[in-house]
Design a protein around this motif. Structure first.
Motif, short mmCIF file in Angstrom:
data_model
loop_
_atom_site.label_atom_id
_atom_site.label_comp_id
_atom_site.label_asym_id
_atom_site.label_seq_id
_atom_site.Cartn_x
_atom_site.Cartn_y
_atom_site.Cartn_z
N VAL A 178 0.80 -1.23 0.00
CA VAL A 178 0.00 0.00 0.00
C VAL A 178 0.83 1.28 0.00
CG1 VAL A 178 -1.95 -1.13 1.10
CG2 VAL A 178 -0.24 0.00 2.52
N ASN A 179 2.08 1.21 0.30
CA ASN A 179 2.89 2.43 0.40
C ASN A 179 4.31 2.19 -0.12
OD1 ASN A 179 3.56 5.07 0.96
ND2 ASN A 179 4.05 4.68 3.12
N ARG A 206 -9.28 -10.61 2.91
CA ARG A 206 -8.00 -11.21 3.29
C ARG A 206 -6.84 -10.53 2.58
NH1 ARG A 206 -8.07 -17.58 3.57
NH2 ARG A 206 -9.49 -16.96 5.24
N VAL A 207 -7.01 -10.22 1.30
CA VAL A 207 -5.94 -9.54 0.55
C VAL A 207 -5.62 -8.20 1.21
CG1 VAL A 207 -5.38 -8.41 -1.63
CG2 VAL A 207 -6.42 -10.68 -1.64
N LEU A 208 -6.65 -7.46 1.57
CA LEU A 208 -6.44 -6.16 2.20
C LEU A 208 -5.90 -6.30 3.62
CD1 LEU A 208 -9.67 -4.42 0.90
CD2 LEU A 208 -7.33 -3.79 0.29
N ALA A 209 -6.41 -7.27 4.38
CA ALA A 209 -5.96 -7.45 5.76
C ALA A 209 -4.48 -7.79 5.81
CB ALA A 209 -6.78 -8.55 6.43
N ASP A 210 -4.01 -8.60 4.88
CA ASP A 210 -2.59 -8.96 4.85
C ASP A 210 -1.70 -7.75 4.59
OD1 ASP A 210 -3.22 -11.58 5.33
OD2 ASP A 210 -3.03 -12.24 3.25
N ALA A 211 -2.29 -6.68 4.04
CA ALA A 211 -1.55 -5.43 3.80
C ALA A 211 -1.80 -4.42 4.91
CB ALA A 211 -1.94 -4.84 2.46
#
Length: 374
Positions: A178-179, A206-211
């Motif tokens: 994300v950054n 899950r994809v977002l949570a892992d980030a």
């Protein structure tokens, strides 16, 4: 601009196509394996019902539903995709006054938004269509509706996207950065982009949570089946029985079978439950006199949000999300994919009711039926 789309389903591919037609460099990342002649989506899109209509009571839903049908018709006849016109009937059984009142109020709101929907007398409905109506308390018909094979749409959009220069990377797991916005392939190769769109269906949370990004999404099972005997009637949503049905090339497709329990997007039962098949058999016999000869029965995953509206827009700088359709994702994909593509390009603002920033991400909520009359 370089954009990554994580997820090769109906929404992600539509967004990829629309971005590419506007000159954007797009790469689609899809964990499934497929060759150039097949559909990339093995998840929610491939298991969708293919029931399409614009009969929504809320203004933004009606607008998006109408735009989706416009595009389904525009694409029909191209690359193996076909939209089939067919009225959509809403039926309410005797004794279900609550649903009848909700239906009437919804129809009033639909008509206020210019939708071609009308309340009809059950007897007149029976004269028009080969369905049983003598046990109905109320009914309505939406004229602007139809059905299709969802896999054919996904395949067609993949073909269109490739023609516009979209690249595909498949058969490998990816992680989100994300950054800056980036995609990590197989924990080894980091690829940076100006924007990443996560449209990974039940895997989106899950994809977002892992980030390190939290969103209030819950995957849940829904079920459908097809029958071998011919059905020549309209699409029907029986609000009292909680069942929908439509014509299908093999005969009929019917479903619902919502299981309002959060499901694991990797470990879930892909076969339909016995109770669901029995319920559908009874409902089809009572509503249409259809003698069910099951061809195939399966389960798919939908995603729920706390308020029943999707997450569509920018979560953090350069990271967008498109998920949480409450069972209506495929039928609105041509419009929502277009909408998020335009947001990415800065052509439009976020759709306020769908703005993912409206949630903190840690909300507790119960899964509710996506087709139920409010």
């Amino acid at each position: 601009m370089r954009v990554a789309v994580v997820g090769g389903g109906a929404v992600g591919l539509t967004a990829a196509y629309d971005l590419a037609t506007r000159g954007t460099d797009v790469t689609v990342f899809e964990r499934g394996e497929y060759d150039r002649s097949s559909s990339p989506a093995a998840g929610s899109s491939a298991r969708a019902a293919g029931v399409l209509y614009d009969a929504y009571a809320e203004d933004i839903d009606a607008e998006i539903g109408g735009r989706a049908l416009e595009r389904f018709r525009e694409f029909s006849g191209e690359d193996g995709f076909e939209f089939r016109e067919c009225p959509y009937v809403i039926a309410v059984g005797e004794g279900d006054e609550t649903a009848a009142g909700a239906m009437a109020a919804s129809v009033d709101r639909m008509r206020a938004h210019g939708r071609a929907v009308s309340v009809v007398d059950p007897e007149e409905l029976g004269d028009r269509f080969p369905i049983r109506t003598d046990d109905l308390l109320a009914a309505a018909v939406a004229e602007n509706a139809g059905w299709t094979d969802p896999a054919s749409y996904v395949s067609a959009m993949a073909t269109k996207a490739r023609r516009e220069g979209v690249s595909f990377e498949t058969g490998a797991g990816v992680a989100l950065g994300v950054n800056p916005p980036s995609v990590v392939v197989d924990d080894r190769v980091t690829k940076r982009f100006d924007v990443v769109l996560v449209a990974a269906g039940a895997h989106t949370k899950r994809v977002l949570a892992d980030a390190g990004v939290s969103v209030p999404l819950k995957p849940y099972r829904v079920q459908a089946l097809t029958g071998r005997r011919r059905y020549d009637g309209p699409m029907v949503y029986d609000a009292t029985a909680g069942v929908y049905l439509r014509p299908h090339p093999t005969g009929i497709l019917a479903g619902d079978g919502t299981v309002p329990v959060e499901a694991d997007p990797d470990e879930w039962n892909r076969d339909a439950d016995d109770w669901f098949v029995d319920d559908i058999r009874t409902a089809l016999d009572e509503r249409t006199g259809y003698d069910l000869d099951v061809e195939r029965a399966w389960a798919g995953l939908c995603t729920a949000t706390p308020d029943g509206d999707p997450l569509l827009g920018e979560l953090s700088e350069g990271v967008f999300v498109a998920a949480g359709w409450q069972g209506h994702g495929f039928m609105r994909a041509p419009a929502t994919g277009e909408a998020v593509a335009r947001q990415i390009l800065g052509e439009t603002e976020a759709i306020a009711p769908f703005d993912p920033a409206r949630f903190s991400g840690d909300e507790e909520f119960e899964i509710r039926e996506g087709m139920a009359l409010d």
